[in-house]
Write an enzyme that holds these catalytic residues in place. Structure first.
Site, PDB file in Angstrom:
ATOM      1  N   ASP A 147       0.841  -1.190   0.000  1.00  0.00           N
ATOM      2  CA  ASP A 147       0.000   0.000   0.000  1.00  0.00           C
ATOM      3  C   ASP A 147       0.876   1.241   0.000  1.00  0.00           C
ATOM      4  O   ASP A 147       1.960   1.249   0.608  1.00  0.00           O
ATOM      5  CB  ASP A 147      -0.907   0.027   1.239  1.00  0.00           C
ATOM      6  CG  ASP A 147      -1.965  -1.068   1.203  1.00  0.00           C
ATOM      7  OD1 ASP A 147      -2.450  -1.381   0.105  1.00  0.00           O
ATOM      8  OD2 ASP A 147      -2.286  -1.609   2.275  1.00  0.00           O
ATOM      9  N   ASP A 181      -7.065  -1.323  -4.622  1.00  0.00           N
ATOM     10  CA  ASP A 181      -8.149  -0.967  -3.698  1.00  0.00           C
ATOM     11  C   ASP A 181      -9.030   0.123  -4.296  1.00  0.00           C
ATOM     12  O   ASP A 181     -10.263   0.093  -4.185  1.00  0.00           O
ATOM     13  CB  ASP A 181      -7.576  -0.465  -2.368  1.00  0.00           C
ATOM     14  CG  ASP A 181      -6.775  -1.518  -1.631  1.00  0.00           C
ATOM     15  OD1 ASP A 181      -7.057  -2.714  -1.820  1.00  0.00           O
ATOM     16  OD2 ASP A 181      -5.865  -1.144  -0.866  1.00  0.00           O
TER      17      ASP A 181
END
Length: 216
Positions: A147, A181
Site C-alpha cells: 500500500d 483498492d
C-alpha cells in the site's frame, strides 16, 4: 471479441498501473518512508499489510492463507460473471465497473500469491530486492499486499462536548491503500450510484426481447 475489448483494456491498464507502482515502491522505499506529493495532504507512504483492503487484518497466517484462497475463488467467479455479462450484452457501464472490481481484486491477489517468493523483505531500514539469491521472504500465498496512497486531508481534535470521542485527535483520511483498492472502491460506488439506470436498461431489453418472441 466484440464487447470484450474495452473491459480487457481497462483490466490491463489497472493491473499495469497497480503493479508498476507497487514494484517501484517495493524497490525504492523502506517501510514507513513517505514522499509528499501535494504538501502533507497527498503522500506516497509505504506500508504492507497481511490482510484485506485498506490495511485491515484477518486471522494471522492461517487467516491470510484462507483470505488469499478466497480471493482467488472470488476473482474466478467475477471473471466468469464478466464473461457472461459481455456475452449476454449487459449494460456497458455496468460491465466496465465489474471489470474495475475484477482488476482490483486480481491486483491484490498477485501481491498475496507471488510477492513473498520474488522479493526480499522490506524493513524500516532496508529496501527490498527483486529475485534475491537467498529466496523471497515468504512462501506462495503468504506475500504481503503493498500500500502507498495516503491522503491525510483533515487533522484535528474532536470537541470536548462530543460523547465518547470528545477531546481525542482525529485524522481523515487515515487508511493507506493502493491502485487495486481504488479500482474496487470506484467500481462498487459507481454500481451503487447508477444501479437504477443499469438494471432499468436490462429490464427494458428483456421485455423487448420477450415481446418480439411473443409476436413471432
Amino acid at each position: 471479441m466484440k464487447g470484450y475489448t474495452k473491459p480487457v483494456i481497462l483490466i490491463i491498464l489497472v493491473l499495469l498501473i497497480d503493479q508498476i507502482s507497487k514494484i517501484w515502491v517495493k524497490l525504492n522505499m523502506t517501510i514507513g518512508q513517505s514522499y509528499e506529493v501535494i504538501g502533507k495532504f497527498v503522500q506516497i507512504h509505504f506500508i504492507e499489510n497481511n490482510g484485506m483492503a485498506y490495511g485491515m487484518e484477518f486471522g494471522g497466517e492461517f487467516g491470510k492463507l484462507m483470505l488469499t484462497l478466497f480471493r482467488i475463488i472470488a476473482v474466478g467467479a467475477i471473471g466468469y460473471g464478466l464473461h457472461y455479462m459481455v456475452k449476454k450484452k449487459y449494460n456497458r457501464g455496468f460491465i466496465l465497473n465489474i471489470a474495475l472490481i475484477f482488476a482490483g481484486a486480481l491486483g491484490n491477489i498477485i501481491d498475496s500469491t507471488f510477492y513473498g517468493m520474488i522479493f526480499s523483505e522490506s524493513t524500516w531500514y532496508d529496501k527490498a530486492s527483486l529475485f534475491p539469491a537467498d529466496g523471497g521472504y515468504a512462501t506462495i500465498f503468504h506475500g504481503k499486499v503493498v500500500d502507498m496512497l495516503y491522503f491525510p486531508l483533515i487533522n484535528g481534535t474532536f470537541p470536548s462536548w462530543l460523547p465518547i470521542w470528545g477531546g481525542q485527535e482525529f485524522l481523515f483520511f487515515r487508511p493507506v491503500f493502493n491502485i487495486a483498492d481504488s479500482a474496487i472502491s470506484v467500481g462498487v460506488v459507481l454500481i451503487l450510484l447508477f444501479q437504477k439506470k443499469y438494471f432499468k436498461e436490462e429490464k427494458e431489453e428483456k421485455t423487448s426481447i420477450h415481446s418480439e418472441i411473443v409476436e413471432d
